[in-house]
Design a protein around this motif. Structure first.
Motif, mmCIF file in Angstrom:
data_model
loop_
_atom_site.group_PDB
_atom_site.id
_atom_site.type_symbol
_atom_site.label_atom_id
_atom_site.label_comp_id
_atom_site.label_asym_id
_atom_site.label_seq_id
_atom_site.Cartn_x
_atom_site.Cartn_y
_atom_site.Cartn_z
ATOM 1 N N GLU A 229 0.838 -1.170 0.000
ATOM 2 C CA GLU A 229 0.000 0.000 0.000
ATOM 3 C C GLU A 229 0.883 1.233 0.000
ATOM 4 O O GLU A 229 2.039 1.186 0.398
ATOM 5 C CB GLU A 229 -0.983 -0.028 1.158
ATOM 6 N N THR A 230 0.316 2.321 -0.462
ATOM 7 C CA THR A 230 1.012 3.600 -0.452
ATOM 8 C C THR A 230 0.068 4.676 0.059
ATOM 9 O O THR A 230 -1.145 4.551 -0.056
ATOM 10 C CB THR A 230 1.547 3.966 -1.856
ATOM 11 N N VAL A 231 0.655 5.702 0.637
ATOM 12 C CA VAL A 231 -0.117 6.813 1.182
ATOM 13 C C VAL A 231 0.266 8.076 0.419
ATOM 14 O O VAL A 231 1.447 8.415 0.323
ATOM 15 C CB VAL A 231 0.150 7.002 2.688
ATOM 16 N N THR B 50 -7.019 9.769 -9.174
ATOM 17 C CA THR B 50 -7.152 8.852 -10.296
ATOM 18 C C THR B 50 -5.760 8.359 -10.669
ATOM 19 O O THR B 50 -4.831 9.162 -10.789
ATOM 20 C CB THR B 50 -7.798 9.538 -11.509
ATOM 21 N N ILE B 51 -5.611 7.050 -10.853
ATOM 22 C CA ILE B 51 -4.326 6.455 -11.220
ATOM 23 C C ILE B 51 -4.447 5.883 -12.628
ATOM 24 O O ILE B 51 -5.427 5.201 -12.954
ATOM 25 C CB ILE B 51 -3.906 5.362 -10.219
ATOM 26 N N PHE B 52 -3.424 6.170 -13.452
ATOM 27 C CA PHE B 52 -3.385 5.749 -14.856
ATOM 28 C C PHE B 52 -2.140 4.915 -15.126
ATOM 29 O O PHE B 52 -1.090 5.137 -14.510
ATOM 30 C CB PHE B 52 -3.318 6.973 -15.782
ATOM 31 N N ILE C 205 -6.894 3.069 -14.090
ATOM 32 C CA ILE C 205 -6.912 1.773 -13.416
ATOM 33 C C ILE C 205 -7.411 1.863 -11.975
ATOM 34 O O ILE C 205 -7.649 0.845 -11.345
ATOM 35 C CB ILE C 205 -5.527 1.091 -13.458
ATOM 36 N N TYR C 206 -7.576 3.089 -11.452
ATOM 37 C CA TYR C 206 -8.050 3.253 -10.076
ATOM 38 C C TYR C 206 -8.611 4.657 -9.911
ATOM 39 O O TYR C 206 -8.066 5.610 -10.477
ATOM 40 C CB TYR C 206 -6.897 3.033 -9.089
ATOM 41 N N SER C 207 -9.652 4.775 -9.129
ATOM 42 C CA SER C 207 -10.221 6.089 -8.849
ATOM 43 C C SER C 207 -10.806 6.080 -7.447
ATOM 44 O O SER C 207 -11.413 5.079 -7.028
ATOM 45 C CB SER C 207 -11.306 6.423 -9.877
ATOM 46 N N SER D 215 -5.256 -3.718 -5.175
ATOM 47 C CA SER D 215 -6.414 -3.289 -5.960
ATOM 48 C C SER D 215 -6.024 -2.725 -7.327
ATOM 49 O O SER D 215 -6.883 -2.509 -8.166
ATOM 50 C CB SER D 215 -7.219 -2.243 -5.184
ATOM 51 N N LEU D 216 -4.722 -2.504 -7.561
ATOM 52 C CA LEU D 216 -4.279 -1.944 -8.839
ATOM 53 C C LEU D 216 -4.061 -3.003 -9.911
ATOM 54 O O LEU D 216 -4.095 -2.707 -11.095
ATOM 55 C CB LEU D 216 -3.010 -1.114 -8.639
#
Length: 72
Positions: free
Chosen positions: A1-3, A17-19, A26-28, A46-47
């Motif tokens: 995990e990352t913070v 949002t991650i692209f 791929i994540y929001s 989850s990614l």
């Protein structure tokens, strides 16, 4: 995990949002945040990918894009 930490001058909703490198989302996540220091925690499981990714954090008029590396 990352913070991912960020400061907001006023209370507002933040959108993360991650692209991947191709620009595919791929994540929001969305979170109501208070003024001051805030955090959004992202679980790497989850990614479902690894490598170089980009995330965009936006809140009100603020928008930032940063690079991140996910190693599994």
């Amino acid at each position: 995990e990352t913070v991912i930490e960020f400061n907001l001058p006023v209370s507002n909703t933040a959108q993360l949002t991650i692209f991947d490198l191709s620009g595919k989302e791929i994540y929001s996540a969305q979170k109501s945040c208070d003024a001051g220091l805030n955090q959004i925690t992202v679980d790497g499981a989850s990614l479902n990918t690894s490598g170089v990714l980009y995330y965009e954090l936006s809140s009100g008029d603020y928008k930032a894009v940063q690079k991140m590396v996910l190693i599994k």
